[in-house]
Scaffold this motif. Structure first.
Motif, PDB file in Angstrom:
ATOM      1  N   UNK A 144       2.015  68.853  26.001  1.00  0.00           N
ATOM      2  CA  UNK A 144       2.805  68.635  27.217  1.00  0.00           C
ATOM      3  C   UNK A 144       3.562  67.309  27.215  1.00  0.00           C
ATOM      4  N   UNK A 145       3.314  66.447  26.226  1.00  0.00           N
ATOM      5  CA  UNK A 145       3.969  65.135  26.190  1.00  0.00           C
ATOM      6  C   UNK A 145       5.485  65.298  26.173  1.00  0.00           C
ATOM      7  N   UNK A 146       6.154  64.389  26.872  1.00  0.00           N
ATOM      8  CA  UNK A 146       7.620  64.441  26.972  1.00  0.00           C
ATOM      9  C   UNK A 146       8.305  63.471  26.017  1.00  0.00           C
ATOM     10  N   UNK A 147       7.587  62.430  25.620  1.00  0.00           N
ATOM     11  CA  UNK A 147       8.157  61.381  24.771  1.00  0.00           C
ATOM     12  C   UNK A 147       7.244  61.141  23.576  1.00  0.00           C
ATOM     13  N   UNK A 148       7.843  61.029  22.406  1.00  0.00           N
ATOM     14  CA  UNK A 148       7.102  60.723  21.185  1.00  0.00           C
ATOM     15  C   UNK A 148       7.478  59.320  20.712  1.00  0.00           C
ATOM     16  N   UNK A 149       6.468  58.471  20.546  1.00  0.00           N
ATOM     17  CA  UNK A 149       6.678  57.100  20.074  1.00  0.00           C
ATOM     18  C   UNK A 149       6.159  57.025  18.638  1.00  0.00           C
ATOM     19  N   UNK A 150       7.071  56.816  17.714  1.00  0.00           N
ATOM     20  CA  UNK A 150       6.727  56.702  16.297  1.00  0.00           C
ATOM     21  C   UNK A 150       6.417  55.234  15.991  1.00  0.00           C
ATOM     22  N   UNK A 188      10.619  54.315  16.291  1.00  0.00           N
ATOM     23  CA  UNK A 188      11.638  55.032  17.077  1.00  0.00           C
ATOM     24  C   UNK A 188      10.938  55.756  18.214  1.00  0.00           C
ATOM     25  N   UNK A 189      11.727  56.081  19.240  1.00  0.00           N
ATOM     26  CA  UNK A 189      11.210  56.780  20.415  1.00  0.00           C
ATOM     27  C   UNK A 189      12.106  57.982  20.656  1.00  0.00           C
ATOM     28  N   UNK A 193      12.873  66.771  24.796  1.00  0.00           N
ATOM     29  CA  UNK A 193      13.926  67.703  25.233  1.00  0.00           C
ATOM     30  C   UNK A 193      15.316  67.300  24.762  1.00  0.00           C
ATOM     31  N   UNK A 194      15.657  66.014  24.941  1.00  0.00           N
ATOM     32  CA  UNK A 194      17.030  65.580  24.658  1.00  0.00           C
ATOM     33  C   UNK A 194      17.191  64.916  23.298  1.00  0.00           C
ATOM     34  N   UNK A 195      16.071  64.434  22.730  1.00  0.00           N
ATOM     35  CA  UNK A 195      16.138  63.707  21.475  1.00  0.00           C
ATOM     36  C   UNK A 195      16.541  62.243  21.646  1.00  0.00           C
ATOM     37  N   UNK A 196      16.762  61.824  22.896  1.00  0.00           N
ATOM     38  CA  UNK A 196      17.231  60.458  23.163  1.00  0.00           C
ATOM     39  C   UNK A 196      16.312  59.803  24.199  1.00  0.00           C
ATOM     40  N   UNK A 197      16.072  58.515  24.030  1.00  0.00           N
ATOM     41  CA  UNK A 197      15.372  57.733  25.073  1.00  0.00           C
ATOM     42  C   UNK A 197      16.216  56.513  25.371  1.00  0.00           C
TER      43      UNK A 197
END
Length: 197
Positions: A144-150, A188-189, A193-197
């Motif tokens: 369910x996470x919306x943001x991925x922080x690498x 990177x973050x 959904x959008x690929x952008x933060x």
């Protein structure tokens, strides 16, 4: 009878509540099964039920061992209790992992962007070695996470941050003295959904 409620109760007691409930927790997190089964939430649960929970947990949250007929159980990660888990494998080189990813939500991003990732009340910040559905990713990152922080693992290791791998392949880091992994160690973050933060 094994159900989600029993599995969640087991997760809570092994990660957070064992000492509060008067259970003896060995230094590496193991608790005697016979002591767990005496707790109110487990009075209708058998050793066979616990074996089934451990075997069928899709996130492989638990480990079970038999020492001369005495069974012990522990959570593989996610503790708020201080334990010395000798089963954690230290990651000493960035070549051991191609990715280290933390999943979060839009509501937390503002704070994370300023302060970094926090272990909060737990002993470690949790990461996964890939995205949900990738090979080897069973836990450490909610779908369910919306943001991925690498994470920039080489930089973090070079700065002295310690990373470990749990029995269920979750990547763990205690952070700095305040319990944070600061934003300068983000590679990177990505918004799911959008690929952008």
């Amino acid at each position: 009878m094994v159900d989600v409620k029993t599995s969640k109760a087991l997760s809570w007691i092994l990660r957070h509540g064992a000492e509060r409930e008067g259970l003896t927790v060995l230094s590496d997190g193991w608790v005697a099964v016979q002591d767990v089964l005496k707790q109110p939430n487990f009075r209708k649960v058998s050793l066979d039920d616990l074996k089934q929970i451990v075997a069928k947990c899709p996130k492989q949250r638990f480990s079970l061992k038999d020492e001369d007929g005495q069974f012990y159980i522990k959570a593989n990660q996610g503790h708020s209790m201080q334990i010395n888990d000798t089963s954690l494998e230290e990651i000493t080189s960035d070549s051991e992992l191609s990715e280290v990813i933390h999943g979060t939500y839009h509501s937390h991003w503002g704070s994370i962007q300023k302060k970094g990732l926090s272990r909060m009340r737990r002993t470690h910040i949790h990461f996964a070695p890939g995205l949900p559905g990738d090979s080897g990713v069973v836990s450490g990152l909610r779908k369910s996470c919306q943001i991925y922080i690498y994470i920039n693992l080489p930089r973090a290791l070079q700065a002295g941050f310690k990373f470990y791998k749990s029995a269920n392949n979750v990547i763990l880091c205690a952070g700095n003295d305040e319990g944070y992994l600061p934003p300068e160690y983000f590679l990177k973050v990505v918004d799911k959904e959008t690929g952008i933060v």
